[in-house]
Scaffold this motif. Structure first.
Motif, mmCIF file in Angstrom:
data_model
loop_
_atom_site.group_PDB
_atom_site.id
_atom_site.type_symbol
_atom_site.label_atom_id
_atom_site.label_comp_id
_atom_site.label_asym_id
_atom_site.label_seq_id
_atom_site.Cartn_x
_atom_site.Cartn_y
_atom_site.Cartn_z
ATOM 1 N N LEU A 107 0.834 -1.206 0.000
ATOM 2 C CA LEU A 107 0.000 0.000 0.000
ATOM 3 C C LEU A 107 0.868 1.255 0.000
ATOM 4 N N SER A 108 1.979 1.207 0.749
ATOM 5 C CA SER A 108 2.881 2.353 0.824
ATOM 6 C C SER A 108 4.274 1.854 1.172
ATOM 7 N N ARG A 109 5.297 2.410 0.517
ATOM 8 C CA ARG A 109 6.679 2.013 0.803
ATOM 9 C C ARG A 109 7.105 2.415 2.200
ATOM 10 N N PHE A 110 6.373 3.351 2.805
ATOM 11 C CA PHE A 110 6.689 3.780 4.156
ATOM 12 C C PHE A 110 5.440 3.697 5.008
ATOM 13 N N SER A 111 5.621 3.299 6.269
ATOM 14 C CA SER A 111 4.520 3.189 7.211
ATOM 15 C C SER A 111 4.746 4.207 8.320
ATOM 16 N N SER A 112 4.513 3.811 9.562
ATOM 17 C CA SER A 112 4.680 4.745 10.676
ATOM 18 C C SER A 112 6.132 5.145 10.894
ATOM 19 N N THR A 113 7.064 4.334 10.407
ATOM 20 C CA THR A 113 8.485 4.665 10.455
ATOM 21 C C THR A 113 9.094 4.351 9.099
ATOM 22 N N ALA A 114 10.246 4.925 8.810
ATOM 23 C CA ALA A 114 10.890 4.716 7.511
ATOM 24 C C ALA A 114 11.351 3.274 7.319
ATOM 25 N N CYS A 115 11.529 2.534 8.405
ATOM 26 C CA CYS A 115 12.022 1.156 8.281
ATOM 27 C C CYS A 115 10.902 0.146 8.054
ATOM 28 N N LYS A 116 9.663 0.616 7.978
ATOM 29 C CA LYS A 116 8.537 -0.293 7.732
ATOM 30 C C LYS A 116 7.766 0.153 6.499
ATOM 31 N N ALA A 117 7.147 -0.827 5.829
ATOM 32 C CA ALA A 117 6.251 -0.570 4.700
ATOM 33 C C ALA A 117 4.847 -0.977 5.128
ATOM 34 N N LEU A 118 3.834 -0.358 4.528
ATOM 35 C CA LEU A 118 2.444 -0.705 4.824
ATOM 36 C C LEU A 118 1.933 -1.633 3.738
ATOM 37 N N ARG A 119 1.427 -2.786 4.149
ATOM 38 C CA ARG A 119 0.917 -3.793 3.217
ATOM 39 C C ARG A 119 -0.499 -4.189 3.627
ATOM 40 N N ARG A 120 -1.181 -4.893 2.742
ATOM 41 C CA ARG A 120 -2.514 -5.441 3.039
ATOM 42 C C ARG A 120 -2.546 -6.868 2.509
ATOM 43 N N CYS A 121 -3.191 -7.733 3.269
ATOM 44 C CA CYS A 121 -3.371 -9.113 2.856
ATOM 45 C C CYS A 121 -4.611 -9.188 1.970
ATOM 46 N N VAL A 122 -4.449 -9.769 0.790
ATOM 47 C CA VAL A 122 -5.580 -9.924 -0.132
ATOM 48 C C VAL A 122 -6.535 -10.983 0.401
ATOM 49 N N ALA A 123 -6.014 -12.001 1.086
ATOM 50 C CA ALA A 123 -6.847 -13.097 1.587
ATOM 51 C C ALA A 123 -7.740 -12.665 2.745
ATOM 52 N N CYS A 124 -7.156 -12.059 3.796
ATOM 53 C CA CYS A 124 -7.972 -11.693 4.969
ATOM 54 C C CYS A 124 -8.319 -10.207 5.004
ATOM 55 N N ARG A 125 -7.751 -9.421 4.077
ATOM 56 C CA ARG A 125 -8.015 -7.991 3.914
ATOM 57 C C ARG A 125 -7.477 -7.127 5.047
ATOM 58 N N GLU A 126 -6.671 -7.690 5.934
ATOM 59 C CA GLU A 126 -6.116 -6.928 7.053
ATOM 60 C C GLU A 126 -4.860 -6.172 6.624
ATOM 61 N N PRO A 127 -4.744 -4.913 7.005
ATOM 62 C CA PRO A 127 -3.489 -4.192 6.753
ATOM 63 C C PRO A 127 -2.461 -4.603 7.799
ATOM 64 N N PHE A 128 -1.176 -4.484 7.444
ATOM 65 C CA PHE A 128 -0.111 -4.787 8.395
ATOM 66 C C PHE A 128 1.170 -4.087 7.965
ATOM 67 N N ASP A 129 2.048 -3.881 8.947
ATOM 68 C CA ASP A 129 3.366 -3.327 8.658
ATOM 69 C C ASP A 129 4.313 -4.468 8.305
ATOM 70 N N HIS A 130 5.265 -4.163 7.444
ATOM 71 C CA HIS A 130 6.338 -5.109 7.105
ATOM 72 C C HIS A 130 7.655 -4.416 7.409
ATOM 73 N N PHE A 131 8.445 -5.005 8.290
ATOM 74 C CA PHE A 131 9.754 -4.457 8.622
ATOM 75 C C PHE A 131 10.662 -4.776 7.444
ATOM 76 N N LYS A 132 11.111 -3.737 6.745
ATOM 77 C CA LYS A 132 11.877 -3.918 5.508
ATOM 78 C C LYS A 132 13.249 -4.516 5.771
ATOM 79 N N GLU A 133 13.697 -5.361 4.859
ATOM 80 C CA GLU A 133 15.022 -5.952 4.948
ATOM 81 C C GLU A 133 16.063 -4.886 4.591
ATOM 82 N N LEU A 134 17.117 -4.826 5.374
ATOM 83 C CA LEU A 134 18.229 -3.906 5.119
ATOM 84 C C LEU A 134 19.526 -4.676 5.149
#
Length: 172
Positions: free
Chosen positions: A145-172
């Protein structure tokens, strides 16, 4: 705060080990589900003289705004435990990476609803994941959904199956 590089690790005294445990138990200000030890940013604790301690801390990225809060929290916990002179120094080399997050930290991120970064297993560049597993239902059918979430080290994603949004801690 001084910026530098990490020195070769020396054997820690029992007091230094206890002070490292105390400093490492400080919660991350942006991800309070993790301690600084679990996040892997605590690089060392050295007793310089009686009552004087130097703590080495590596930010998750050079411009991380949480480093000031981490520093203040480490100083506070060590002051509360009888250390009057605490110096927290930033160590920029080696740089922090998501591989520094402990297995317990990864487990806690997933339990908290944040997709943890995958461990980097080979030398060279970090491979970009083609899919990210939903921490709610386990599906890999997720969308960015967005390359950045509440912090720069996380991205905002959504699950197509359950429709829940969630943060993804980006790999560095």
């Amino acid at each position: 705060m001084v910026t530098g590089t990490a020195a070769a690790p020396a054997a820690m005294t029992p007091l230094e080990q206890e002070l490292a445990r105390l400093a490492g138990s400080v919660p991350d200000p942006e991800l309070p589900v993790l301690t600084l030890e679990e996040l892997g940013v605590l690089r060392g604790v050295h007793l310089e003289s009686p009552g004087k301690v130097t703590v080495q801390l590596t930010p998750t990225y050079t411009g991380c705004p949480a480093i000031e809060a981490m520093t203040a929290d480490i100083e506070q916990v060590l002051h509360e435990n009888g250390i009057p002179d605490v110096s927290v120094v930033r160590v920029l080399s080696p740089a922090w990476s998501t591989d520094d997050i402990s297995a317990e930290g990864r487990r806690k991120l997933a339990e908290f609803g944040i997709a943890p970064p995958r461990p980097h297993t080979a030398e060279g560049p970090v491979a970009l994941p083609l899919s990210v597993r939903c921490p709610h239902c386990g599906s890999t059918d997720t969308e960015l959904l967005s390359r950045f979430s509440s912090t720069a080290c996380k991205a905002l994603r959504r699950c197509v199956a359950c429709r829940e949004p969630f943060d993804h801690f980006k790999e560095l």
